[in-house]
Design a protein around this motif. Structure first.
Motif, PDB file in Angstrom:
ATOM      1  N   GLY A 348      43.756  30.461  33.607  1.00  0.00           N
ATOM      2  CA  GLY A 348      44.927  31.271  33.284  1.00  0.00           C
ATOM      3  C   GLY A 348      44.862  31.926  31.925  1.00  0.00           C
ATOM      4  N   LYS A 349      43.748  31.783  31.237  1.00  0.00           N
ATOM      5  CA  LYS A 349      43.703  32.332  29.876  1.00  0.00           C
ATOM      6  C   LYS A 349      43.561  33.857  29.891  1.00  0.00           C
ATOM      7  N   CYS A 350      42.584  34.367  30.593  1.00  0.00           N
ATOM      8  CA  CYS A 350      42.341  35.809  30.571  1.00  0.00           C
ATOM      9  C   CYS A 350      43.072  36.488  31.738  1.00  0.00           C
ATOM     10  N   THR A 351      43.691  37.606  31.428  1.00  0.00           N
ATOM     11  CA  THR A 351      44.514  38.299  32.420  1.00  0.00           C
ATOM     12  C   THR A 351      43.779  38.610  33.733  1.00  0.00           C
ATOM     13  N   PRO A 352      42.600  39.234  33.691  1.00  0.00           N
ATOM     14  CA  PRO A 352      41.992  39.637  34.974  1.00  0.00           C
ATOM     15  C   PRO A 352      41.764  38.463  35.911  1.00  0.00           C
ATOM     16  N   ARG A 354      43.265  35.350  35.734  1.00  0.00           N
ATOM     17  CA  ARG A 354      44.528  34.691  36.073  1.00  0.00           C
ATOM     18  C   ARG A 354      45.257  35.447  37.181  1.00  0.00           C
ATOM     19  N   GLU A 355      45.449  36.740  36.974  1.00  0.00           N
ATOM     20  CA  GLU A 355      46.233  37.519  37.922  1.00  0.00           C
ATOM     21  C   GLU A 355      45.382  37.993  39.099  1.00  0.00           C
ATOM     22  N   GLY A 356      44.134  38.368  38.803  1.00  0.00           N
ATOM     23  CA  GLY A 356      43.272  38.902  39.851  1.00  0.00           C
ATOM     24  C   GLY A 356      42.952  37.869  40.911  1.00  0.00           C
ATOM     25  N   GLY A 358      44.695  35.315  41.965  1.00  0.00           N
ATOM     26  CA  GLY A 358      45.835  35.101  42.854  1.00  0.00           C
ATOM     27  C   GLY A 358      46.070  36.288  43.783  1.00  0.00           C
ATOM     28  N   TRP A 359      45.899  37.465  43.225  1.00  0.00           N
ATOM     29  CA  TRP A 359      46.107  38.686  44.027  1.00  0.00           C
ATOM     30  C   TRP A 359      45.088  38.751  45.169  1.00  0.00           C
ATOM     31  N   VAL A 383      39.991  45.841  43.128  1.00  0.00           N
ATOM     32  CA  VAL A 383      40.459  44.738  42.287  1.00  0.00           C
ATOM     33  C   VAL A 383      39.250  43.913  41.832  1.00  0.00           C
ATOM     34  N   ASN A 386      37.711  45.549  39.022  1.00  0.00           N
ATOM     35  CA  ASN A 386      38.433  45.350  37.766  1.00  0.00           C
ATOM     36  C   ASN A 386      38.158  43.985  37.157  1.00  0.00           C
ATOM     37  N   LEU A 387      37.655  43.064  37.960  1.00  0.00           N
ATOM     38  CA  LEU A 387      37.266  41.757  37.432  1.00  0.00           C
ATOM     39  C   LEU A 387      35.812  41.765  36.984  1.00  0.00           C
ATOM     40  N   THR A 398      34.541  40.805  32.011  1.00  0.00           N
ATOM     41  CA  THR A 398      35.845  41.260  31.531  1.00  0.00           C
ATOM     42  C   THR A 398      36.662  40.122  30.944  1.00  0.00           C
ATOM     43  N   THR A 399      36.101  38.935  30.974  1.00  0.00           N
ATOM     44  CA  THR A 399      36.861  37.762  30.544  1.00  0.00           C
ATOM     45  C   THR A 399      36.006  36.929  29.601  1.00  0.00           C
TER      46      THR A 399
END
Lengths: 434, 889
Positions: A348-352, A354-356, A358-359, A383, A386-387, A398-399
């Motif tokens: 859950g630290k890096c946005t891509p 954490r959110e990617g 789950g998406w 998506v 983007n990761l 990206t992370t």
């Protein structure tokens, strides 16, 4: 075939029921490697390991001797941290080494510590390994009593303590910097590099992080010489490797194979190894090196078990877990299942990530359960992009750590290989395999 | 020096988006780019915190580097070429923003942050036009109160860790943390442990979304309805720069402004939320005049007439010395100067004290060589002899804490009890109340072996002396009043001993009231005149302008209160002073108010003291008036008006000027600008420090007095650094403005430059030496059956600000008597037991608590908490207060 003649470096004792006991260990040459090592200058041991060409068995495959040499000279204390947090789905080789031959690992830790001039090593063991903990605790006590650990190891003047630390159930703690954070008592999250652990690792001190299997090779290398080890395998893939074979094979299990001397086909079909595909079916796809690895199709069956060769073909041998999927496998469900694991384990630290994660998991679930849209395939791919920009291997970063950019591997490879099957899910409003 | 080192560059050349510039080695790409006008979007990065690199919004391309490194964790390097606008970067920015928004509720219309939200703003500037996310968003209960002051909406949170990092790294209160993983990651407090940090409001200010909101501000205004001015907080004397924001003439919010030498953008919660007192319904809004037992609303002219008559009668009957002024440390410099001029230049009384015997003697504060906050934070060692900074000067605590944690500054703490600083101190010497001088003598004696002194063991003293260095070179002493239950003179004398032994040592006063330093500078203390000069030294200089001056040095607060109690002071003017609650000895303060025949209170609220007055003159509060203020360093900054005062309330300086006229005097000014012009012309430490100088861009962080004219300011950060900090503000959501010039200041004619004010006759500034503190009675021998009282303050107390701020009032703790567990054991007591506590003044029943931070033989009871407490026990006529503690049954 040549791979059958290779020595059992890691698994020589596993034929004995009592392989985990000190008695059996000593009866089979145990601690001879440590005795031999401490009788030699530490730098010579480092040289032997460099000569062996041994590469880390945790996944990244970095040359072990070289990693050790990154430690800044004259900065003490320095630590050896052993990554025993094996948690990748379908990877179970370290698990076996810990439970079935704990002394071999202890001996390896002591040799490596001696080589890098460290007097305190930390063994971070996955929390779920209950039997492993029990056996390792006992083995550590025995090793102290035997004089292999503690002050003045075998009268050599070398001191080494090993701290056994149970993990608390997070895949991310297998990532070396997250492991260090966890070991220090913090939330298991990767750290920014630089500084690299070799410079500022555990408690901000120079630290080497090595995998369990990596260190299990130490005694053999010391006793037989780095050159003997390097003689096994080929090119930059030297020695043997323990592969966790699972999926639709007749004989799933851990197999020690000499690197580069055999192929995935050998691994799946050789009667001494996988023993063929279940029910005589065909291989549809396989994962060559753990859940993070891009999938291979049957066209790669003849790819040799060689780290560089696998990488060149767009995947990796990674953690050494090989999963075989036969024609009854739903690729959507398989990709979803793996993605669900990553979504659950993303720190859950890096946005891509954490959110990617789950998406992606939600979209895959939707497709598998029949609510997919045709545009979801391009959405998934974008998506994923983007990761891991470019969708290639090794992935674009990206992370902070590599967990996030690894998530797309099963997704984009399965879409590339089985786009039609994805579309069938969309058109039929559900999974054709269920 | 070799040629090689001479040609070595101390900067690196980098190119960002085609623009080539020099940057400091180690500077982060994101900061270097911003200084040169290239804004790289970000959420987690904050210029005052360590980079964490987790939001991934600032990904850039760097030539020769694989992937997209974050600009916030990548330091510049020689020849580095950075691109922030390539298609790859643009796609990454789109991607990250889309990721951040998939689980964000987009409830902007009902979100406090809407309109000033970095997530909104950066989505507009850098994000995709729409989302492709069609799944169900993540849900949490919203919002949840994580403290009395802060509410948390986890659905809005974008997990940037600004709040958790602030709490941990900056405040040292790691009370909030991430829990769970992946897209279930959320910020939470620990079970049953609310976010009770004194600095919690900063997390609201730095939250890049509306996840954290401040209870006092929730739904009070929309950003586009807000109007703001930059000002200086006057809650305590640190002098944090703030933006004061109002909506429809109500103060609704205060935000910290990043002042490089002072507050680094942080505020304490008392400062941040104390504006609520200004808006409180209970303000005194019209003058009141006593008619019998009652205070009756009156016109200003009736009130002035009554006040002037009462004061004139006392002067005429008993002489000017029978009139005394208490207070005045919460207004502007202009207010303080006007009162000083009225008292000393019109009424000719020197019995004036802006402190209430709870600080330090003026001569010590003004006469010791001064250090700035930066000096302290960069010192080789800091000796802390003062109050609990975390409780009384919270942002100074933050600065010093950072200096210790990140800068490795060694702090030696000397006090009667442990404080918030203790865990950061190299060593803490706990002395017996009243014996600071003995400890200071031993500490500076250089003796080997070191003798025990003041209850501190010789070995501890030797260790501390070793840290501080034999010569005291580079030592900064943070000097204040550790306890109001021991005489301030002993602390001043201890300081004098240190100053004499270590001539290089400098002192940072740790006095608490908002403008106490300005009030002292302006002469609101006995024996001094404006501009840090002694009464006699400045007599000739000031008498030319002021006409009369007091003949004799007057009384300090203790003297005034004592004399009033005995009927020797007949008239008392309370300038926002509430001696019944703020003077250490409440019994004596009550007698003083009863004993003074005539009391004028200039106040904002009716307090226990102003309720006893004969005339109450309603005064403007913070935010209702403009002027200047002075912080602990002597830093003079502007305070600005944001709202109109209620009723007919007036600024103090106007009240002083108009009262002067009724007393037959003329203060000679008709605007705050004119008051300041006179200060900048007359007050020796402030000569030349004109409104024009204060308004200059390079003086945006204020000017430290004594003003030394043109040239680089003393102990200031170089201008480049200030500009760097200024540039950084531009990227924040709420950019600080350059100090806005108050229009009234601009209208004043400044003295011409060639009229050299440093001409003949300008008196020398005060100095302070051993013996100047006056006689200090030695504390009595320790009685084995007694426990000696230590009384420090708490941030949330029974003061006017906290009491009248709806969200702070409930935060004051109930008083508990804390003692060393050894002493409690000896008395057969444990935490939670109730005891009878008897001093020479009274007997109280209190709850006890064990605290190893209290040395054996002492007990601690916080000062000025609601209800009965320390002030009832303290006997101000004694150097220390001894207590008997007995079980209640």
């Amino acid at each position: 075939m040549a791979f059958r003649d290779a020595p059992d470096i890691l698994t020589s004792r596993l034929r004995y029921e009592d392989s985990h006991t000190l008695e059996r260990f000593l009866a089979t040459g145990g601690y001879d490697g440590l005795r031999a090592a401490v009788a030699r200058p530490a730098d010579e041991i480092v040289e032997e390991v460099k000569t062996s060409g041994l590469r880390g068995r945790g996944g990244a495959g970095f040359a072990t001797g070289q990693k050790w040499s990154f430690l800044p000279a004259d900065v003490f204390p320095r630590y050896l941290v052993v990554n025993g947090d094996e948690g990748e789905p379908a990877t179970f080789k370290d698990h076996m080494l810990i439970e079935r031959d704990p002394h071999q690992l202890i001996e390896g830790i002591a040799i490596a510590s001696y080589a890098i001039k460290c007097t305190k090593a930390f063994l971070y063991l996955r929390g779920e390994f209950a039997l492993g903990h029990e056996r390792m605790s006992r083995a550590l006590r025995e090793a102290y009593t035997h004089g292999a650990l503690g002050r003045n190891v075998f009268g050599s003047g070398f001191d080494i303590d090993i701290v056994l630390h149970p993990g608390a159930g997070a895949y991310i703690c297998g990532e070396e910097t997250a492991l260090l954070s966890s070991l220090e008592g913090f939330r298991g999250e990767p750290r920014i590099r630089p500084p690299f652990p070799a410079v500022k690792g555990l408690y901000q001190k120079p630290t080497v992080v090595n995998n369990v299997e990596t260190l299990a090779n130490m005694a053999w290398i010391v006793l037989n010489g780095g050159a003997a080890y390097a003689a096994l395998g080929q090119g930059r893939s030297t020695g043997t490797r323990l592969l966790s074979l699972s999926g639709h094979v007749n004989r799933p299990g851990n197999y020690e194979v000499e690197l580069a001397k055999s192929t995935f086909r050998d691994l799946f079909y050789d009667p001494a190894l996988g023993g063929g595909i279940k029910g005589g079916r065909e291989v549809k796809a396989f994962i060559p090196g753990g859940a993070s690895a891009p999938w291979f199709g049957p066209d790669q069956l003849d790819c040799p078990l060689d780290l560089d060769e696998v990488q060149q073909r767009g995947s990796m041998m990674g953690s050494g877990s090989v999963v075989v999927m036969d024609e009854t496998t739903c690729p959507v469900r398989a990709a979803w299942r793996i993605t669900k694991f990553f979504a659950h384990e993303s720190c859950g630290k890096c946005t891509p990530c954490r959110e990617g994660s789950g998406w992606l998991e939600k979209v895959l679930r939707r497709i598998e359960l029949g609510a997919g849209r045709e545009e979801d395939l391009d959405l998934l791919l974008d998506v994923c992009d983007n990761l891991a920009p470019g969708l290639s291997w090794p992935p674009g970063q990206t992370t902070i750590c590599v967990l996030g950019p690894s998530i797309p591997s099963p997704i984009y490879t399965s879409i590339r290989m089985f786009r039609d099957e994805y579309l069938t899910h969309v058109k039929e409003g559900g999974c054709p395999f269920s | 020096m070799t040629e090689q080192t001479e040609t070595k560059k101390d900067t690196v050349t980098v190119t960002v988006d085609g623009k080539t510039f020099e940057a400091a080695p180690g500077e982060l790409v994101i900061a270097a780019a911003e200084r040169h006008g290239i804004y790289i979007p970000r959420f987690c990065w904050h210029p005052r915190m360590k980079p964490v690199g987790m939001c991934r919004m600032c990904l850039v391309e760097i030539e020769g580097v694989r992937g997209l490194p974050p600009a916030c964790t990548t330091p510049v390097a020689e020849g580095m070429v950075v691109d922030t606008r390539t298609p790859v970067v643009k796609k990454a920015q789109d991607g990250v923003l889309e990721f951040l928004l998939i689980n964000h509720p987009l409830d902007c219309p009902v979100c406090d942050r809407g309109g000033e939200c970095p997530l909104q703003d950066q989505t507009f500037s850098f994000g995709p036009g729409e989302s492709r996310f069609v799944e169900e968003k993540r849900h949490f209960e919203k919002p949840i109160a994580i403290s009395e002051l802060v509410a948390l909406d986890r659905e809005r949170c974008i997990q940037c860790a600004r709040c958790t990092r602030f709490a941990d790294e900056v405040a040292g209160d790691p009370l909030i943390s991430f829990v769970d993983r992946g897209d279930h990651t959320q910020v939470l407090t620990f079970p049953d442990d609310p976010f009770t940090s004194y600095f919690s409001g900063n997390t609201v200010q730095i939250c890049p979304v509306g996840a954290l909101t401040a209870s006092p501000y929730r739904f009070k205004a929309r950003p586009w309805d807000l109007d703001q001015v930059e000002s200086t907080c006057s809650t305590c004397a640190v002098g944090c720069r703030v933006n004061l924001q109002s909506s429809q003439n109500d103060l609704v919010r205060m935000l910290g402004v990043d002042s490089e030498p002072v507050n680094h953008s942080w505020l304490c919660d008392k400062g941040r939320f104390g504006y609520q007192a200004v808006e409180h319904d209970g303000r005194v809004t019209h003058p009141l005049v006593r008619k019998g037992d009652e205070l009756i609303e009156a016109s200003w002219s009736e009130a002035y007439a009554a006040a002037a008559k009462g004061l004139a009668d006392v002067r005429d009957l008993h002489g000017a010395g029978a009139i005394a002024f208490l207070g005045g440390a919460r207004g502007t410099n202009e207010d303080a100067y006007a009162w000083a001029k009225l008292a000393k230049g019109v009424l000719a009384t020197d019995s004036v004290d802006c402190q209430l015997d709870d600080g330090l003697p003026a001569a010590a504060v003004l006469g010791l060589p001064r250090a700035t906050i930066d000096d302290a934070c960069r010192a080789k060692a800091v000796l802390l002899l003062g109050p609990d900074l975390k409780e009384e000067l919270p942002v100074l605590y933050l600065r010093l804490r950072e200096a210790v944690v990140d800068g490795g500054v060694a702090v030696v703490e000397l006090g009667p009890q442990s404080t918030g600083m203790t865990r950061h101190a190299k060593t803490t010497l706990l002395y017996r109340p009243g014996e600071a001088v003995e400890v200071a003598r031993a500490l500076t004696s250089g003796r080997d072996p070191m003798p025990d002194a003041g209850g501190v063991r010789g070995e501890e003293l030797a260790a501390a002396a070793g840290i501080l260095g034999r010569a005291g070179e580079g030592v900064v002493v943070v000097l204040g009043r550790p306890s109001v239950a021991e005489s301030g003179r002993t602390v001043a004398e201890a300081a004098a001993v240190i100053a004499a032994a270590w001539p290089q040592a400098r002192f940072l006063p740790a006095l608490r009231r908002g403008n106490v330093m300005g009030a002292l500078d302006m002469g609101l203390a006995p024996g001094v005149l404006p501009g840090r000069v002694g009464l006699d030294a400045g007599r000739e200089w000031f008498s030319q302008e002021w006409g009369v001056l007091p003949e004799e040095p007057g009384l300090d607060a203790a003297g005034i209160v004592g004399a009033a109690a005995e009927g020797r002071v007949q008239a008392l003017v309370l300038l926002g002073a509430d001696p019944i609650n703020d003077f250490p000895d409440r019994t004596l303060a009550r007698r003083a108010l009863a004993g003074a025949g005539f009391v004028v209170a200039v106040d904002t609220f009716l307090t226990d003291s102003s309720r006893e007055a004969d005339v109450v003159l309603p005064a403007a509060m913070y935010g209702e008036k403009a002027g200047t203020t002075t912080n602990i360093e002597g830093r003079v900054t502007r305070v600005n008006q944001k709202v109109t005062a209620p009723g007919t309330v007036r600024s103090d300086w106007i009240i002083a000027a108009e009262l002067a006229q009724r007393l037959g005097g003329d203060l000679g000014f008709d605007s705050t600008a004119a008051v300041w012009a006179e200060i900048a012309r007359l007050a020796p430490s402030h000569v030349g420090l004109t409104a024009d100088v204060l308004g200059r861009r390079e003086n945006r962080d204020g000017v430290v007095a004594p003003y030394e004219g043109e040239g680089p300011p003393r102990h200031e950060a170089p201008v480049e650094q200030i500009e760097a900090a200024a540039a950084v503000h531009q990227g924040e959501t709420l950019p600080s403005e350059a100090v806005a010039g108050a229009p009234e200041h601009a209208a004043v004619d400044e003295p011409s430059d060639d009229d050299d004010p440093a001409g003949a006759g300008r008196p020398p500034l005060l100095t302070f030496a051993v013996g100047d503190a006056g006689s200090t009675a030695a504390p009595p021998a320790v009685d084995a059956y007694a426990l000696r009282l230590v009384a420090g303050r708490r941030l949330y107390d029974n003061g006017v600000t906290v009491r009248h701020s709806a969200h702070l009032a409930g935060l004051a703790p109930s008083p508990r008597l804390r003692a060393n567990p050894y002493d409690l054991d000896r008395l057969g007591l444990g935490t939670g037991d109730r005891v009878r506590v008897t001093s020479s003044r009274t007997t109280l029943t209190l709850e006890v608590a064990a605290d190893t931070g209290i040395p054996r033989g002492s007990v601690a009871l916080p000062f000025n908490l609601p209800g009965e407490g320390a002030a009832d026990l303290i006997d101000g006529t004694q150097p220390v207060t001894d207590l008997r503690v007995e079980t209640t049954n």
